[in-house]
Scaffold this motif. Sequence first.
Motif, PDB file in Angstrom:
ATOM      1  N   HIS A 293       4.824   9.459 -10.449  1.00 35.17           N
ATOM      2  CA  HIS A 293       5.503   8.622  -9.380  1.00 35.17           C
ATOM      3  C   HIS A 293       5.949   7.318 -10.205  1.00 35.17           C
ATOM      4  O   HIS A 293       4.870   6.775 -10.587  1.00 35.17           O
ATOM      5  CB  HIS A 293       4.339   8.407  -8.071  1.00 35.17           C
ATOM      6  N   VAL A 294       6.928   7.043 -10.166  1.00 32.83           N
ATOM      7  CA  VAL A 294       7.533   5.739 -10.745  1.00 32.83           C
ATOM      8  C   VAL A 294       8.108   4.940  -9.552  1.00 32.83           C
ATOM      9  O   VAL A 294       9.138   5.209  -9.008  1.00 32.83           O
ATOM     10  CB  VAL A 294       8.642   6.094 -11.785  1.00 32.83           C
ATOM     11  N   PHE A 295       7.811   3.743  -9.432  1.00 31.75           N
ATOM     12  CA  PHE A 295       8.200   2.788  -8.488  1.00 31.75           C
ATOM     13  C   PHE A 295       8.945   1.594  -9.083  1.00 31.75           C
ATOM     14  O   PHE A 295       8.487   1.105 -10.201  1.00 31.75           O
ATOM     15  CB  PHE A 295       7.099   2.138  -7.682  1.00 31.75           C
ATOM     16  N   ASP A 296       9.914   1.025  -8.470  1.00 31.79           N
ATOM     17  CA  ASP A 296      10.506  -0.166  -8.808  1.00 31.79           C
ATOM     18  C   ASP A 296      10.847  -1.040  -7.487  1.00 31.79           C
ATOM     19  O   ASP A 296      11.466  -0.687  -6.634  1.00 31.79           O
ATOM     20  CB  ASP A 296      11.830   0.016  -9.292  1.00 31.79           C
ATOM     21  N   LEU A 297       9.785  -2.003  -7.424  1.00 32.26           N
ATOM     22  CA  LEU A 297       9.586  -2.513  -5.910  1.00 32.26           C
ATOM     23  C   LEU A 297      10.844  -3.547  -5.864  1.00 32.26           C
ATOM     24  O   LEU A 297      11.431  -3.827  -4.627  1.00 32.26           O
ATOM     25  CB  LEU A 297       8.479  -3.635  -6.056  1.00 32.26           C
ATOM     26  N   ASN A 298      11.612  -3.860  -6.709  1.00 32.05           N
ATOM     27  CA  ASN A 298      12.740  -4.817  -6.604  1.00 32.05           C
ATOM     28  C   ASN A 298      13.855  -3.903  -6.152  1.00 32.05           C
ATOM     29  O   ASN A 298      14.909  -4.350  -5.368  1.00 32.05           O
ATOM     30  CB  ASN A 298      13.296  -5.313  -7.893  1.00 32.05           C
ATOM     31  N   VAL A 299      13.915  -2.572  -6.381  1.00 33.28           N
ATOM     32  CA  VAL A 299      14.954  -1.662  -5.732  1.00 33.28           C
ATOM     33  C   VAL A 299      14.598  -0.999  -4.436  1.00 33.28           C
ATOM     34  O   VAL A 299      15.325  -0.928  -3.322  1.00 33.28           O
ATOM     35  CB  VAL A 299      15.300  -0.584  -6.765  1.00 33.28           C
ATOM     36  N   ASN A 300      13.048  -0.655  -4.364  1.00 35.06           N
ATOM     37  CA  ASN A 300      12.887  -0.100  -3.129  1.00 35.06           C
ATOM     38  C   ASN A 300      11.429  -0.187  -2.961  1.00 35.06           C
ATOM     39  O   ASN A 300      10.662   0.153  -3.825  1.00 35.06           O
ATOM     40  CB  ASN A 300      13.016   1.573  -3.116  1.00 35.06           C
ATOM     41  N   LYS A 301      10.959  -0.920  -1.994  1.00 32.13           N
ATOM     42  CA  LYS A 301       9.617  -1.385  -1.742  1.00 32.13           C
ATOM     43  C   LYS A 301       8.791  -0.366  -0.945  1.00 32.13           C
ATOM     44  O   LYS A 301       7.424  -0.487  -0.623  1.00 32.13           O
ATOM     45  CB  LYS A 301       9.690  -2.775  -0.863  1.00 32.13           C
ATOM     46  N   TYR A 302       9.359   0.758  -0.660  1.00 29.40           N
ATOM     47  CA  TYR A 302       8.653   1.706   0.326  1.00 29.40           C
ATOM     48  C   TYR A 302       8.348   3.116  -0.353  1.00 29.40           C
ATOM     49  O   TYR A 302       7.591   3.669   0.201  1.00 29.40           O
ATOM     50  CB  TYR A 302       9.582   1.903   1.855  1.00 29.40           C
ATOM     51  N   GLN A 303       9.342   3.656  -1.188  1.00 37.12           N
ATOM     52  CA  GLN A 303       9.274   4.498  -1.665  1.00 37.12           C
ATOM     53  C   GLN A 303       9.451   4.632  -3.173  1.00 37.12           C
ATOM     54  O   GLN A 303      10.003   3.695  -3.939  1.00 37.12           O
ATOM     55  CB  GLN A 303      10.323   5.594  -1.304  1.00 37.12           C
TER      56      GLN A 303
ATOM     57  N   VAL B 260       8.516 -13.056 -13.307  1.00 37.86           N
ATOM     58  CA  VAL B 260       7.796 -13.913 -12.450  1.00 37.86           C
ATOM     59  C   VAL B 260       8.343 -14.425 -11.005  1.00 37.86           C
ATOM     60  O   VAL B 260       7.992 -13.919 -10.006  1.00 37.86           O
ATOM     61  CB  VAL B 260       7.098 -15.141 -12.918  1.00 37.86           C
ATOM     62  N   ALA B 261       9.672 -14.795 -11.227  1.00 40.52           N
ATOM     63  CA  ALA B 261      10.492 -14.974  -9.975  1.00 40.52           C
ATOM     64  C   ALA B 261      10.894 -13.893  -9.116  1.00 40.52           C
ATOM     65  O   ALA B 261      11.081 -13.728  -8.311  1.00 40.52           O
ATOM     66  CB  ALA B 261      11.721 -15.817 -10.322  1.00 40.52           C
ATOM     67  N   LYS B 262      11.234 -12.768  -9.853  1.00 46.28           N
ATOM     68  CA  LYS B 262      11.606 -11.747  -9.423  1.00 46.28           C
ATOM     69  C   LYS B 262      10.204 -11.041  -8.247  1.00 46.28           C
ATOM     70  O   LYS B 262      10.470 -10.512  -7.199  1.00 46.28           O
ATOM     71  CB  LYS B 262      11.819 -10.575 -10.184  1.00 46.28           C
ATOM     72  N   MET B 263       9.219 -11.001  -9.093  1.00 47.35           N
ATOM     73  CA  MET B 263       7.917 -10.683  -8.352  1.00 47.35           C
ATOM     74  C   MET B 263       7.862 -11.774  -6.887  1.00 47.35           C
ATOM     75  O   MET B 263       7.069 -11.294  -5.871  1.00 47.35           O
ATOM     76  CB  MET B 263       6.950 -10.365  -8.937  1.00 47.35           C
TER      77      MET B 263
ATOM     78  N   THR C  50       0.770  -0.967   0.115  1.00 45.13           N
ATOM     79  CA  THR C  50      -0.035  -0.084   0.133  1.00 45.13           C
ATOM     80  C   THR C  50       0.774   1.175   0.019  1.00 45.13           C
ATOM     81  O   THR C  50       1.681   1.499   0.969  1.00 45.13           O
ATOM     82  CB  THR C  50      -0.925  -0.112   1.094  1.00 45.13           C
ATOM     83  N   PHE C  51       0.610   2.251  -0.849  1.00 50.90           N
ATOM     84  CA  PHE C  51       1.530   3.454  -1.065  1.00 50.90           C
ATOM     85  C   PHE C  51       0.390   4.674  -1.132  1.00 50.90           C
ATOM     86  O   PHE C  51      -0.419   4.706  -1.643  1.00 50.90           O
ATOM     87  CB  PHE C  51       2.238   3.434  -2.343  1.00 50.90           C
ATOM     88  N   ASP C  52       0.758   5.478  -0.162  1.00 53.82           N
ATOM     89  CA  ASP C  52      -0.027   6.652  -0.088  1.00 53.82           C
ATOM     90  C   ASP C  52       0.682   7.977  -0.643  1.00 53.82           C
ATOM     91  O   ASP C  52       1.734   8.187  -0.251  1.00 53.82           O
ATOM     92  CB  ASP C  52      -0.203   7.241   1.531  1.00 53.82           C
ATOM     93  N   LEU C  53       0.208   8.560  -1.764  1.00 54.66           N
ATOM     94  CA  LEU C  53       0.652   9.409  -2.709  1.00 54.66           C
ATOM     95  C   LEU C  53       0.240  10.832  -2.286  1.00 54.66           C
ATOM     96  O   LEU C  53       0.514  11.632  -2.940  1.00 54.66           O
ATOM     97  CB  LEU C  53       0.334   9.152  -4.143  1.00 54.66           C
ATOM     98  N   ARG C  54      -0.414  10.842  -1.024  1.00 53.76           N
ATOM     99  CA  ARG C  54      -0.841  12.224  -0.628  1.00 53.76           C
ATOM    100  C   ARG C  54      -1.611  13.182  -1.516  1.00 53.76           C
ATOM    101  O   ARG C  54      -1.752  14.381  -1.571  1.00 53.76           O
ATOM    102  CB  ARG C  54       0.487  13.026  -0.139  1.00 53.76           C
ATOM    103  N   SER C  55      -2.158  12.554  -2.502  1.00 54.11           N
ATOM    104  CA  SER C  55      -3.051  13.245  -3.483  1.00 54.11           C
ATOM    105  C   SER C  55      -4.015  12.152  -4.139  1.00 54.11           C
ATOM    106  O   SER C  55      -3.442  11.004  -4.246  1.00 54.11           O
ATOM    107  CB  SER C  55      -2.373  14.079  -4.492  1.00 54.11           C
TER     108      SER C  55
END
Length: 644
Positions: A552-562, A625-628, A522-527
């Motif tokens: 906002h661009v996310f990469d969960l493999n690098v950072n799961k929080y921001q 698939v293995a990465k996720m 869950t990510f809160d983007l404040r808007s």
Amino acid sequence: MSVPNVAIGASSRKDGLEAADFGDDFTHSTAVKPTDQLELSEAELKEEFTRTLTANNPHAPDNIVRYSYKERTFKHITMSQLAVHFVLEPSLLHQDSEEAQRLRAKETLIASVEVEHEAEKPETPATPVEEGEEPADEDRPDSAASKLDKKEPHKKLTNQFNFSEKATQTLNNSTQREIYDAYVKELDKQERNKDKQESKREETEKRLTADTQGDYLNKLSKAAKIMERMVYHNVFDSILHDFKYFEDPADEGRQEGTLLPLWNFQFDKAKELSVTALCWNKKYPDLFAVGMGSYKFNNQSGGLLLFYSLKNPSYPEYIYFTWSGVLCVDVHEQRTHLAAAGFYDGSVAVFNLHVKGQAPLYKSTFRSGKHTDPVWQVQWQNDDMDDNHNFFSVSSDGRVVCWTLVKHELVHSDIIYLTVSLSEKETINGASDPALIVFSACLTSFDVHKQIDDLFLVGSETGKIYKCSKSCSCQYLDVYDAHVMAVDSVKWNEFHPKVFMSCSSDWTVKIWDHTVSAPMFTFDLRSAVGDVSWAPYSSTVFAAVTTDGIIHVFDLNVNKYQALCQQQVTIKKHLTHVTFNPLHPILIVGDNRGHVSSFKLSPNLRKQPKTKKHQEQSKGPEVEVAKMERLLSPLRDSELNSVH
């Protein structure tokens, strides 16, 4: 003197006859038997030999061989044995046939003419015969002359200078004035026919001229379009070089990434409209569709459907003015000239880019099952068993409808009709309403599973996400309490079969495993989040846009929080939609002023995971698939432990 019987050959008979004719010197001639004559007994002489006549043609060949391409072998061909010896055309006619009636009428006419000639023949007065005298032979009724006169009546000679056959005369006696009027009428008719032929010839010439001019204009417009693209390539030469070659060198010393602005797309007549849909063409990665409309209930008018190309950002390649605001667009993956669109008035339509004109190829009506509320999502599906194209649509009226393109009409079939019970109504309003028991679920988003064709997700205005199946139209499979406000978008992951993502106006983006009822991330983007999109090159990269103008661009493999990138691209405008290019490392976003902007992802936003030395970089869906799965496994286990 009797003539002796001669039984051996025609020559013997001839000699015998000659002997009979020429006297006694030849009466003593005898039959001479050939020395080589076969001696037959009496039984052999009486034996009968039967010969059978057949209809087979002795000259027809019986050894003809032909090659059969169907059976791929030589086969013997039986020839026809039919030989025609005699043909006689019949002279009988049916008494009711047309030819028999014509012959009967001709005979009747000839008989009537003969009767008229007999009636017109003058009677000759009889000459008196004196007493004691007998009438002459020619005056006697039984004389030869009288019989000849009766058989061959005297024919009256016609006048060669003043003669008219009765068969050519009209039934009524026409006057000179009537004849003149008939001639004038016939001349007028000929003039009219001549004018019609001239007008047809002129129309044909105009059509040929128009076709020639149309071909010339098409060739000219194509050449002008190429020249225009070349000019704009020179104008935007620096942007084109950035698109192809620029890589941000600052990414080497940091973990975050950036977005490089490229082209801006805007249309003068769409300034007061919002970008309500974005969709890339899968076959031509430089072409994308833009839907224009309005989300405001009190500001509804016409809409626009535009098709832009990266090769010419100054003006759209195709423009369609619509009768209502466009809320969603989807381009067919194989038949990329077909684009389905949903409108605010509840109708859906299919546009064909190969056909000139503004009218859609297909359009739904109330008679064909049109939605009663706005259509928020359309998506093409695989062809059915009859190879007919079809697509799904969801609307605020609670219906998920399948539209099939059959000949020249849209045939609809309801996949599922979602409703909300009274208990949910109490939860929403805080008070019970005994008059209302069940009402339609207001559906806002939709997506079909990438691998399982029967499975799809539907988001609602109440914040719930329904998991449904095409094979079960009476009830949904599962429901997720995803958000507290309307679900603006729901998307299945491009690689992992269990993962999907949702966003809402409650400022959150959530990532789910459809086998678990709670969200994984869950990510809160404040808007308020307008739209989300998975990257086509990685299972852990996604982008989201908010109403405060930030990407906002996310990469969960690098950072799961921001997020790895939070870039402000506009201040006064609200971003509404975002989507990745299927081939190039760029994404496009739309706002509420009708503008579309493109950005290039820096290397940190699209880099592959590091590998050990002397090890090849592995690629493919299994790797993604293995990465996720490595990210979800600990979260899924902790969720199951908390439930137990």
